[in-house]
Design a protein around this motif. Structure first.
Motif, mmCIF file in Angstrom:
data_model
loop_
_atom_site.group_PDB
_atom_site.id
_atom_site.type_symbol
_atom_site.label_atom_id
_atom_site.label_comp_id
_atom_site.label_asym_id
_atom_site.label_seq_id
_atom_site.Cartn_x
_atom_site.Cartn_y
_atom_site.Cartn_z
ATOM 1 N N ARG A 1 -7.718 -24.859 48.765
ATOM 2 C CA ARG A 1 -7.744 -26.314 48.790
ATOM 3 C C ARG A 1 -9.156 -26.830 48.511
ATOM 4 O O ARG A 1 -10.142 -26.133 48.726
ATOM 5 N N SER A 2 -9.235 -28.056 48.050
ATOM 6 C CA SER A 2 -10.535 -28.673 47.809
ATOM 7 C C SER A 2 -11.154 -29.090 49.134
ATOM 8 O O SER A 2 -10.468 -29.196 50.159
ATOM 9 N N LEU A 3 -12.456 -29.355 49.095
ATOM 10 C CA LEU A 3 -13.139 -29.802 50.302
ATOM 11 C C LEU A 3 -12.550 -31.116 50.802
ATOM 12 O O LEU A 3 -12.383 -31.311 52.007
ATOM 13 N N ALA A 4 -12.213 -32.017 49.882
ATOM 14 C CA ALA A 4 -11.633 -33.306 50.281
ATOM 15 C C ALA A 4 -10.295 -33.106 50.989
ATOM 16 O O ALA A 4 -9.999 -33.779 51.993
ATOM 17 N N GLU A 5 -9.475 -32.174 50.502
ATOM 18 C CA GLU A 5 -8.184 -31.905 51.138
ATOM 19 C C GLU A 5 -8.375 -31.305 52.529
ATOM 20 O O GLU A 5 -7.671 -31.668 53.478
ATOM 21 N N ARG B 1 -30.762 -17.053 41.415
ATOM 22 C CA ARG B 1 -30.449 -18.338 42.047
ATOM 23 C C ARG B 1 -28.957 -18.527 42.247
ATOM 24 O O ARG B 1 -28.530 -19.454 42.947
ATOM 25 N N CYS B 2 -28.142 -17.677 41.612
ATOM 26 C CA CYS B 2 -26.697 -17.891 41.670
ATOM 27 C C CYS B 2 -25.955 -16.566 41.618
ATOM 28 O O CYS B 2 -26.344 -15.645 40.903
ATOM 29 N N ASP B 3 -24.896 -16.486 42.400
ATOM 30 C CA ASP B 3 -23.884 -15.443 42.270
ATOM 31 C C ASP B 3 -22.571 -16.174 42.048
ATOM 32 O O ASP B 3 -22.082 -16.869 42.939
ATOM 33 N N GLU B 4 -22.027 -16.061 40.866
ATOM 34 C CA GLU B 4 -20.826 -16.817 40.507
ATOM 35 C C GLU B 4 -19.678 -16.575 41.483
ATOM 36 O O GLU B 4 -18.832 -17.441 41.690
ATOM 37 N N GLY B 5 -19.663 -15.403 42.101
ATOM 38 C CA GLY B 5 -18.594 -15.081 43.037
ATOM 39 C C GLY B 5 -18.609 -15.917 44.298
ATOM 40 O O GLY B 5 -17.614 -15.966 45.028
ATOM 41 N N TRP B 6 -19.731 -16.576 44.585
ATOM 42 C CA TRP B 6 -19.838 -17.401 45.787
ATOM 43 C C TRP B 6 -19.306 -18.820 45.586
ATOM 44 O O TRP B 6 -19.147 -19.566 46.553
ATOM 45 N N LYS B 7 -19.044 -19.211 44.358
ATOM 46 C CA LYS B 7 -18.630 -20.591 44.110
ATOM 47 C C LYS B 7 -17.281 -20.884 44.767
ATOM 48 O O LYS B 7 -16.361 -20.078 44.693
ATOM 49 N N GLY B 8 -17.200 -22.042 45.429
ATOM 50 C CA GLY B 8 -15.955 -22.436 46.077
ATOM 51 C C GLY B 8 -16.201 -22.898 47.502
ATOM 52 O O GLY B 8 -17.340 -23.038 47.958
ATOM 53 N N VAL B 9 -15.100 -23.142 48.204
ATOM 54 C CA VAL B 9 -15.146 -23.542 49.608
ATOM 55 C C VAL B 9 -14.729 -22.337 50.441
ATOM 56 O O VAL B 9 -13.651 -21.765 50.230
ATOM 57 N N TRP B 10 -15.566 -21.965 51.386
ATOM 58 C CA TRP B 10 -15.328 -20.798 52.237
ATOM 59 C C TRP B 10 -15.190 -21.253 53.685
ATOM 60 O O TRP B 10 -16.003 -22.040 54.172
ATOM 61 N N GLN C 1 -20.945 -18.803 64.297
ATOM 62 C CA GLN C 1 -21.085 -20.218 64.592
ATOM 63 C C GLN C 1 -20.905 -21.066 63.338
ATOM 64 O O GLN C 1 -20.983 -22.280 63.394
ATOM 65 N N VAL C 2 -20.700 -20.445 62.198
ATOM 66 C CA VAL C 2 -20.591 -21.181 60.953
ATOM 67 C C VAL C 2 -19.170 -21.665 60.750
ATOM 68 O O VAL C 2 -18.216 -20.908 60.874
ATOM 69 N N ALA C 3 -18.997 -22.967 60.484
ATOM 70 C CA ALA C 3 -17.673 -23.519 60.257
ATOM 71 C C ALA C 3 -17.218 -23.283 58.829
ATOM 72 O O ALA C 3 -16.049 -23.055 58.566
ATOM 73 N N GLY C 4 -18.127 -23.346 57.905
ATOM 74 C CA GLY C 4 -17.741 -23.135 56.522
ATOM 75 C C GLY C 4 -18.933 -23.221 55.598
ATOM 76 O O GLY C 4 -20.064 -23.529 56.006
ATOM 77 N N LEU C 5 -18.672 -22.958 54.326
ATOM 78 C CA LEU C 5 -19.715 -22.931 53.318
ATOM 79 C C LEU C 5 -19.137 -23.457 52.013
ATOM 80 O O LEU C 5 -18.032 -23.090 51.617
ATOM 81 N N LEU C 6 -19.887 -24.329 51.353
ATOM 82 C CA LEU C 6 -19.520 -24.837 50.036
ATOM 83 C C LEU C 6 -20.586 -24.418 49.044
ATOM 84 O O LEU C 6 -21.775 -24.649 49.272
ATOM 85 N N VAL C 7 -20.157 -23.795 47.945
ATOM 86 C CA VAL C 7 -21.051 -23.512 46.825
ATOM 87 C C VAL C 7 -20.442 -24.193 45.615
ATOM 88 O O VAL C 7 -19.349 -23.818 45.167
#
Length: 213
Positions: free
Chosen positions: A193-197, A31-40, A48-54
């Motif tokens: 940067r954070s998603l909010a930033e 269910r998880c790959d720790e390496g994917w955590k973050g804002v991409w 067509q993908v703008a970004g990804l948040l895990v």
């Protein structure tokens, strides 16, 4: 950022050209790959993908902006992960994409299966995530030639491929040479940067008059 047409999937689906699998690869689905955590953020030319948040709970969200100056939309898409013989795969159930895209029924299968899967191969290289989707035309040829079992529906502008097999079969199938695109289909870079930033900077830049950003 560009409007989200579809995701990962994949990452995996280019609207009218797609490949689905009857089963996920193997029984050891994570269910998880720790390496994917973050804002991409997207850095590939054709994606067509703008970004990804895990997030920290390993929940995954596709990021897109529906209108200039507006907030980022977060569309939840459950991702699963498989590691097999040194290769890593991300798996998405097609049912998880129902709110994002309308998928046609699987061609040539009776009864029509209620759940199928998109599979892509990926590589994590430091702050870069490279996703290699299925080479849909190569998969279609493999089915037509009898190398894989499945169905192919092809018209002038559409190609729908369905690969049949059990979970155990899929472990063998994902190793098939040429099944996945050699060049990364989507390239994402981890943001510091954070998603909010990111959202605040994006909205501010788009609200400035031309020449002021």
């Amino acid at each position: 950022m560009r409007v989200l047409l579809l995701a990962l999937c994949m990452l995996m689906l280019a609207g009218c050209v797609e490949t689905r699998f009857e089963s996920p690869p193997g029984e050891r689905i994570q269910r998880c790959d720790e390496g994917w955590k973050g804002v991409w953020l997207d850095r590939s030319e054709n994606s067509q993908v703008a970004g990804l948040l895990v997030d920290e709970q390993c929940r995954s969200f596709l990021l897109s902006q529906l209108e200039d100056g507006g907030p980022l939309r977060q569309a939840p898409v459950p991702l699963n992960y498989v590691e097999h013989r040194g290769q890593r795969y991300v798996v998405v159930a097609d049912a998880a994409l129902e709110e994002l895209v309308t998928l046609p029924p699987v061609h040539g299968v009776d009864p029509v299966p209620t759940r199928n899967f998109f599979i892509a191969r990926y590589r994590l290289r430091g702050s870069t995530l490279e996703i290699h989707k299925v080479d849909d035309r190569a998969a279609a040829r493999m089915i037509i030639d009898g190398a894989l079992e499945g169905t192919v529906s092809s018209t002038l502008n559409e190609l729908h491929v369905y690969v049949r097999g059990t979970r155990e079969d899929m472990l063998r199938i994902v190793e098939t040479p040429g099944l996945f695109e050699r060049k990364a289909s989507i390239v994402l870079e981890r943001s510091r940067r954070s998603l909010a930033e990111i959202e605040a900077e994006l909205m501010h830049a788009q609200r400035l008059p031309p020449g002021r950003n």
